[in-house]
Motif scaffolding. Structure first.
Motif, short mmCIF file in Angstrom:
data_model
loop_
_atom_site.label_atom_id
_atom_site.label_comp_id
_atom_site.label_asym_id
_atom_site.label_seq_id
_atom_site.Cartn_x
_atom_site.Cartn_y
_atom_site.Cartn_z
N PRO A 118 0.76 -1.05 -0.26
CA PRO A 118 -0.06 -0.42 0.28
C PRO A 118 1.18 1.26 0.04
N GLY A 119 0.38 2.16 -0.64
CA GLY A 119 1.68 3.16 -0.41
C GLY A 119 2.20 3.16 -1.69
N SER A 120 2.40 2.29 -2.50
CA SER A 120 3.72 2.25 -3.09
C SER A 120 3.33 2.86 -4.82
N ARG A 121 3.73 2.94 -5.76
CA ARG A 121 3.56 3.53 -7.13
C ARG A 121 4.17 2.85 -8.29
N GLU A 122 5.99 2.88 -7.94
CA GLU A 122 6.41 2.73 -9.32
C GLU A 122 7.15 1.62 -8.99
N PHE A 123 7.48 1.09 -10.16
CA PHE A 123 8.17 -0.43 -10.18
C PHE A 123 9.42 0.04 -10.89
N VAL A 124 10.37 -0.28 -10.99
CA VAL A 124 11.25 -1.21 -11.35
C VAL A 124 11.96 -1.94 -12.30
N SER A 125 11.83 -2.13 -13.35
CA SER A 125 12.50 -3.37 -14.25
C SER A 125 13.84 -2.87 -14.65
N LEU A 126 14.52 -3.78 -15.90
CA LEU A 126 15.93 -3.35 -16.23
C LEU A 126 15.95 -3.51 -17.96
N TRP A 127 17.66 -2.42 -18.08
CA TRP A 127 17.80 -2.82 -19.49
C TRP A 127 17.13 -3.76 -20.30
N ASP A 128 16.86 -3.09 -21.52
CA ASP A 128 16.62 -4.15 -22.69
C ASP A 128 15.85 -5.24 -21.92
N ALA A 129 14.95 -5.04 -21.14
CA ALA A 129 13.83 -5.85 -20.63
C ALA A 129 12.47 -5.81 -22.40
N TYR A 130 12.12 -6.98 -22.06
CA TYR A 130 11.19 -6.95 -22.82
C TYR A 130 9.54 -7.48 -21.83
N HIS A 131 8.77 -6.85 -21.74
CA HIS A 131 7.28 -7.71 -20.96
C HIS A 131 5.88 -7.60 -21.67
N GLY A 132 6.39 -6.97 -23.35
CA GLY A 132 4.96 -7.00 -23.78
C GLY A 132 4.72 -5.61 -24.77
N THR A 133 3.45 -5.18 -25.85
CA THR A 133 3.21 -4.24 -25.34
C THR A 133 2.14 -4.11 -25.06
N ILE A 134 1.96 -4.08 -23.93
CA ILE A 134 0.59 -3.08 -23.73
C ILE A 134 0.80 -2.45 -22.78
N PHE A 135 0.41 -0.26 -22.54
CA PHE A 135 0.74 0.29 -21.64
C PHE A 135 1.23 0.99 -20.69
N SER A 136 1.14 -0.19 -19.73
CA SER A 136 1.76 -0.54 -18.53
C SER A 136 2.79 -1.61 -18.37
N THR A 137 2.82 -2.54 -19.28
CA THR A 137 4.21 -3.43 -19.83
C THR A 137 5.28 -2.92 -20.41
N ALA A 138 4.78 -2.07 -21.27
CA ALA A 138 5.60 -1.06 -22.75
C ALA A 138 6.30 0.06 -21.70
N SER A 139 5.76 0.35 -20.65
CA SER A 139 6.72 1.48 -19.96
C SER A 139 7.12 0.81 -19.24
N ALA A 140 7.49 -0.70 -18.41
CA ALA A 140 8.64 -1.32 -17.87
C ALA A 140 9.59 -1.61 -19.32
N SER A 141 9.69 -1.83 -20.53
CA SER A 141 10.15 -2.92 -21.76
C SER A 141 11.20 -1.64 -22.39
N TRP A 142 12.42 -2.06 -23.00
CA TRP A 142 13.06 -1.38 -23.48
C TRP A 142 12.12 -0.57 -25.02
N ILE A 143 11.27 -1.25 -24.94
CA ILE A 143 10.48 -0.70 -26.58
C ILE A 143 10.37 0.75 -26.22
N ALA A 144 10.40 1.42 -25.42
CA ALA A 144 9.56 2.80 -24.85
C ALA A 144 11.11 3.25 -25.16
N THR A 145 12.33 3.05 -25.52
CA THR A 145 13.54 3.90 -24.68
C THR A 145 13.54 5.04 -26.71
N GLN A 146 14.52 5.78 -25.73
CA GLN A 146 14.46 6.72 -27.67
C GLN A 146 15.15 5.61 -28.18
#
Ligand SMILES: Cc1ncc(COP(=O)(O)O)c(C=O)c1O
Length: 444
Positions: free
Chosen positions: A132-160
């Protein structure tokens, strides 16, 4: 054959050309039009036959047209194929119990969903509930967790860098911020250290980020214990041990994305392979022997979903996929498929290392079970990525009758991930095709 199937399989090239304007395919490496498969082989519309080292999104563990899987599907479709998530069903109880029995001790509550991305998101919801009270996740460089918005945020696909070829930059406004920390990419260690003697600076970056790089308590740490899309990057066990310690130090749930590792590494889970247990395991892809199903398995410390509509999907209780997943597990157990995966994985890895003597452009060979990647470089000393050559080798392999995968953030990793039923003569054929493809591309 029924009349609809007859019409589908009678489609000509002209029909296909006319129909194609109605279809948006989306991403993925292009391939031929496939019409059937048997075992590790697939056949295209021209009748050309390939050994499939992609297992179609790495998912067809028992190969194509497995008789027992077909029988289960046929027989079960006479019961009920789809049941609303709110109704209980026997297949769901059965598969949940089976997965809980296989999972590491302490992980024993299962929730099903419709695909890998939604399953990661379900794990994220569970983590948020548990902290409770938490908000942010931490993931790894080059990670891939899918393309839906929540998981794309944690994936390398969203990087420049990756945005150039993924198009995900279009969605930046819909993505949230997920701090990402260095992955243990030992072949190109960002800290210039050697794998066996390093002081795990990448894990230290995680520790510092949990301490100072997130707003409030972190909700969870999201990790593929062996990264797949990143380029088949195998993590040293000591890295995962340290990550577990760090998560415990901060009381942060550790989530393993095992969407690609489940069974493919020659063990049920990377968690059991490494002997490092997370708080949540996420499954997808190969779980359903080709039918869409995904799941999370959670541990004692996690809050489960409550009775409210926090997690509801129309097809999350698809009993056809559940019975197929259960059947596959029982076939894997009965036929020693995990042993075969380990044996064939070692056999292929040995063969690849022999080829490396002849082709030093095979800069790094990374194999755990049939989760195999070859990182191509221009020169093993400079390690300059050989992107075009890797793509050409894949194209040549296709000509010669093998479909390889292509991956890595730099797109210079050839993936060799055939169905887990691979036999030695088929492994020899893969090695032979790769040899000939490399001769053509690298020694013209
Ligand atoms: C490690 C990993 N996690 C999650 C996903 C997303 O799964 P899906 O494509 O079923 O949403 C993938 C898909 O490739 C994956 O490889």
């Amino acid at each position: 054959m029924d009349t609809t199937l007859q019409r589908i399989y009678a489609m000509t090239q002209a029909d296909i050309a006319a129909a194609s304007k109605h279809l948006m395919v989306g991403g993925g490496t292009p391939g031929p039009i496939l019409v059937q498969g048997k075992g590790v082989r697939v056949e295209d519309i021209e009748g050309k036959d390939y050994i499939d080292c992609t297992s179609q999104s790495w998912a067809m563990y028992l190969g194509f047209s497995n008789e027992e899987i077909i029988d289960t599907i046929h027989e079960h479709s006479k019961h009920m194929t789809h049941i609303h998530q709110g109704f209980n069903s026997l297949p769901r109880f059965y598969l949940a119990r089976l997965l809980a029995q296989l999972a590491p001790q302490g992980l024993d509550r299962v929730s099903f969903t419709v695909g890998g991305g939604p399953a990661i998101e379900a794990a994220m919801k569970i983590a948020l509930r548990s902290r409770p009270g938490s908000r942010e996740f931490v993931s790894l460089w080059d990670a891939y967790h899918g393309t839906i918005f929540s998981t794309a945020s944690a994936s390398w696909i969203a990087t420049q860098a990756s945005g150039q070829f993924t198009g995900q930059q279009n969605f930046l406004s819909a993505l949230h911020t997920v701090p990402r920390v260095p992955n243990p990419y030992c072949y190109r260690c960002y800290f210039g250290q050697e794998p066996d003697s390093c002081d795990l600076m990448c894990a230290e970056m995680l520790r510092l980020t949990l301490q100072r790089g997130v707003n409030g308590p972190a909700a969870g740490v999201l990790v593929e214990p062996i990264q797949a899309s990143a380029g088949q990057i195998i993590f040293p066990r000591r890295y995962l041990v340290r990550v577990r310690e760090i998560c415990d130090e901060f009381g942060v749930p550790l989530i393993y994305d095992e969407v690609q590792t489940y069974c493919r590494i020659g063990d049920w889970f990377a968690a059991t392979h490494y002997g490092v247990t997370p708080d949540v395991i996420v499954l997808g892809k190969g779980l359903g022997a080709g039918l869409p199903i995904a799941a999370i398995i959670i541990g004692d410390r996690m809050e489960g979903f409550g009775p409210k509509t926090e997690e509801l999907h129309t097809f999350a209780n698809n009993s056809l996929a559940q019975v197929t997943a259960a059947r596959q597990i029982e076939v894997i157990q009965r036929d020693g498929i995990l042993e075969n995966t380990r044996r064939m994985g070692e056999y292929l890895a040995d063969g690849l290392r022999r080829l490396q003597g002849e082709f030093p452009e095979m800069g790094d060979i990374r194999a755990v079970g049939l989760h195999i990647g070859i990182e191509y470089v221009e020169d093993p000393k400079t390690k300059e990525p050989a992107v075009d050559k890797c793509v050409q080798i894949r194209t040549e392999g296709m000509e010669l009758g093998a479909i390889f995968g292509l991956g890595g953030v730099r797109k210079n990793v050839l993936k060799v991930k055939p169905p887990l039923i691979l036999q030695q003569h088929e492994a020899d054929e893969i090695l032979d095709i790769l040899h000939r493809a490399m001769e053509k591309v690298l020694r013209p």
